[in-house]
Design a protein around this motif. Structure first.
Motif, PDB file in Angstrom:
ATOM      1  N   ASP A 241      48.944  -2.489  21.391  1.00  0.00           N
ATOM      2  CA  ASP A 241      48.533  -3.260  22.542  1.00  0.00           C
ATOM      3  C   ASP A 241      49.591  -4.472  22.225  1.00  0.00           C
ATOM      4  N   GLU A 242      49.404  -5.744  23.105  1.00  0.00           N
ATOM      5  CA  GLU A 242      50.591  -6.635  23.089  1.00  0.00           C
ATOM      6  C   GLU A 242      50.389  -7.333  21.790  1.00  0.00           C
ATOM      7  N   THR A 243      49.325  -7.223  20.839  1.00  0.00           N
ATOM      8  CA  THR A 243      49.463  -7.713  19.635  1.00  0.00           C
ATOM      9  C   THR A 243      50.151  -7.157  18.436  1.00  0.00           C
ATOM     10  N   SER A 244      50.438  -5.793  19.110  1.00  0.00           N
ATOM     11  CA  SER A 244      50.839  -4.700  17.934  1.00  0.00           C
ATOM     12  C   SER A 244      52.243  -5.188  17.536  1.00  0.00           C
ATOM     13  N   GLY A 245      52.613  -5.466  16.312  1.00  0.00           N
ATOM     14  CA  GLY A 245      53.885  -5.905  15.642  1.00  0.00           C
ATOM     15  C   GLY A 245      53.974  -7.251  15.456  1.00  0.00           C
TER      16      GLY A 245
ATOM     17  N   GLU B   1      50.695  -9.936  15.701  1.00  0.00           N
ATOM     18  CA  GLU B   1      49.431 -10.240  14.758  1.00  0.00           C
ATOM     19  C   GLU B   1      48.806  -9.112  14.144  1.00  0.00           C
ATOM     20  N   THR B   2      48.948  -8.011  14.959  1.00  0.00           N
ATOM     21  CA  THR B   2      48.456  -6.467  14.258  1.00  0.00           C
ATOM     22  C   THR B   2      49.618  -5.828  13.877  1.00  0.00           C
ATOM     23  N   TYR B   3      48.953  -4.705  13.230  1.00  0.00           N
ATOM     24  CA  TYR B   3      50.029  -3.675  12.682  1.00  0.00           C
ATOM     25  C   TYR B   3      50.869  -2.944  13.636  1.00  0.00           C
ATOM     26  N   GLY B   4      52.003  -2.991  13.425  1.00  0.00           N
ATOM     27  CA  GLY B   4      53.028  -2.427  14.429  1.00  0.00           C
ATOM     28  C   GLY B   4      52.791  -0.891  14.712  1.00  0.00           C
ATOM     29  N   GLY B   5      52.051  -0.185  14.132  1.00  0.00           N
ATOM     30  CA  GLY B   5      51.848   1.205  14.020  1.00  0.00           C
ATOM     31  C   GLY B   5      50.548   1.299  14.927  1.00  0.00           C
ATOM     32  N   GLY B   6      49.997   0.284  15.517  1.00  0.00           N
ATOM     33  CA  GLY B   6      48.547   0.516  16.283  1.00  0.00           C
ATOM     34  C   GLY B   6      47.552   0.367  15.234  1.00  0.00           C
ATOM     35  N   ARG B   7      46.190   0.497  15.882  1.00  0.00           N
ATOM     36  CA  ARG B   7      44.951   0.411  15.387  1.00  0.00           C
ATOM     37  C   ARG B   7      44.095   1.576  15.610  1.00  0.00           C
ATOM     38  N   TYR B   8      43.083   1.808  15.107  1.00  0.00           N
ATOM     39  CA  TYR B   8      42.151   2.840  15.343  1.00  0.00           C
ATOM     40  C   TYR B   8      40.920   2.572  15.794  1.00  0.00           C
TER      41      TYR B   8
ATOM     42  N   ASN C 246      47.968   5.413  25.366  1.00  0.00           N
ATOM     43  CA  ASN C 246      47.252   4.575  24.475  1.00  0.00           C
ATOM     44  C   ASN C 246      48.076   3.150  24.307  1.00  0.00           C
ATOM     45  N   LEU C 247      49.243   3.091  24.969  1.00  0.00           N
ATOM     46  CA  LEU C 247      50.125   2.033  24.646  1.00  0.00           C
ATOM     47  C   LEU C 247      49.609   0.898  25.721  1.00  0.00           C
TER      48      LEU C 247
ATOM     49  N   ILE D 114      48.094  -4.936  27.747  1.00  0.00           N
ATOM     50  CA  ILE D 114      47.360  -6.182  27.597  1.00  0.00           C
ATOM     51  C   ILE D 114      46.947  -6.385  26.018  1.00  0.00           C
ATOM     52  N   ALA D 115      46.611  -7.511  25.514  1.00  0.00           N
ATOM     53  CA  ALA D 115      46.603  -7.892  24.227  1.00  0.00           C
ATOM     54  C   ALA D 115      45.177  -7.782  23.950  1.00  0.00           C
ATOM     55  N   ILE D 116      44.657  -7.357  22.689  1.00  0.00           N
ATOM     56  CA  ILE D 116      43.507  -6.821  22.323  1.00  0.00           C
ATOM     57  C   ILE D 116      43.190  -7.821  21.119  1.00  0.00           C
ATOM     58  N   PRO D 117      42.829  -9.238  21.307  1.00  0.00           N
ATOM     59  CA  PRO D 117      42.847 -10.259  20.273  1.00  0.00           C
ATOM     60  C   PRO D 117      41.361 -10.177  19.588  1.00  0.00           C
ATOM     61  N   VAL D 118      40.806  -8.848  19.047  1.00  0.00           N
ATOM     62  CA  VAL D 118      39.900  -8.522  18.454  1.00  0.00           C
ATOM     63  C   VAL D 118      40.072  -7.399  17.202  1.00  0.00           C
ATOM     64  N   GLY D 119      39.142  -7.380  16.195  1.00  0.00           N
ATOM     65  CA  GLY D 119      39.274  -6.458  15.309  1.00  0.00           C
ATOM     66  C   GLY D 119      40.396  -6.963  14.202  1.00  0.00           C
ATOM     67  N   GLU D 120      40.673  -5.893  13.536  1.00  0.00           N
ATOM     68  CA  GLU D 120      41.513  -6.301  12.260  1.00  0.00           C
ATOM     69  C   GLU D 120      42.928  -6.801  12.638  1.00  0.00           C
ATOM     70  N   LYS D 121      43.339  -7.814  11.759  1.00  0.00           N
ATOM     71  CA  LYS D 121      44.778  -8.234  11.966  1.00  0.00           C
ATOM     72  C   LYS D 121      45.835  -7.614  10.928  1.00  0.00           C
ATOM     73  N   ASN D 122      46.986  -7.956  10.887  1.00  0.00           N
ATOM     74  CA  ASN D 122      47.991  -7.476  10.230  1.00  0.00           C
ATOM     75  C   ASN D 122      47.245  -7.797   8.500  1.00  0.00           C
TER      76      ASN D 122
END
Length: 205
Positions: free
Chosen positions: A139-143, A145-152, A190-191, A194-202
């Protein structure tokens, strides 16, 4: 009306209300918060102490916490499952250049951030429970605030045509902690834009 009959009626009404509440009530905000926090604590303990953790022994010694966004129930959504009629096997690229095979099962359709979303649900080739699905997304946070390779997200079908996706439970793949691991990358479907500002961060190394 006799007192006995009134009492019987009142008992019947109370039972009816209790049954109705049980069938229609939703999880309280407090209970939901506790459930997410308990899962986060479980994740931390696994990463910190489990022999299967992706962290090296040296990393474990310095590891004190996982980083998360604040919990937001608005990012727990009920999605419509739209089956893929002609299911096929997809070779999903991994971070090391290899590929892993998954079944393209269905699409999860829902609205989030004021936009309609349609994400591909994959299923492991050897998944014994056919109601369990794997969702890899970016999502828009990838790379950032969150891991660039995505989350699960691990999701489970909870109705004939519905599935709950709780982005508060989004977690990092192992390769976010250790590049020696190979992890599935999110499919192009699944790209999210929008930003998904919840869940685990970097992971803060």
């Amino acid at each position: 009306m006799k007192q006995k009959h009134i009492l019987t009626l009142l008992v019947g009404v109370v039972i009816l209300i209790a049954v109705t509440y049980t069938l229609t009530s939703t999880e309280s905000p407090e209970a939901y918060q506790e459930k997410i926090e308990a899962e986060r604590e479980r994740q931390f303990k696994f990463i910190r102490f489990n022999a299967e953790s992706p962290l090296s022994d040296e990393q474990k010694q310095a590891f004190t916490k996982l980083n998360f966004y604040p919990i937001d129930p608005a990012y727990k959504v009920k999605a419509l499952m739209v089956p893929i009629e002609n299911k096929k096997v997809r070779e999903v690229p991994l971070t090391d250049g290899s590929k892993e095979r998954y079944i393209e099962h269905s699409y999860a359709e829902f609205e989030l951030g004021g936009k309609k979303q349609k994400l591909l649900l994959l299923q492991s080739m050897d998944e014994p429970d056919k109601r369990n699905f794997f969702l890899a997304f970016a999502d828009e946070t990838s790379g950032l605030e969150t891991y660039g390779g995505g989350r699960y997200i691990n999701a489970r079908q909870d109705g004939k045509t519905s599935i709950t996706l709780d982005f508060n439970l989004a977690y990092n793949p192992y390769c976010a902690y250790n590049p020696d691991y190979a992890c599935p990358l999110p499919p192009k479907e699944n790209l999210m834009d929008i930003a998904i500002p919840v869940g685990e961060k970097n992971y803060d190394k």
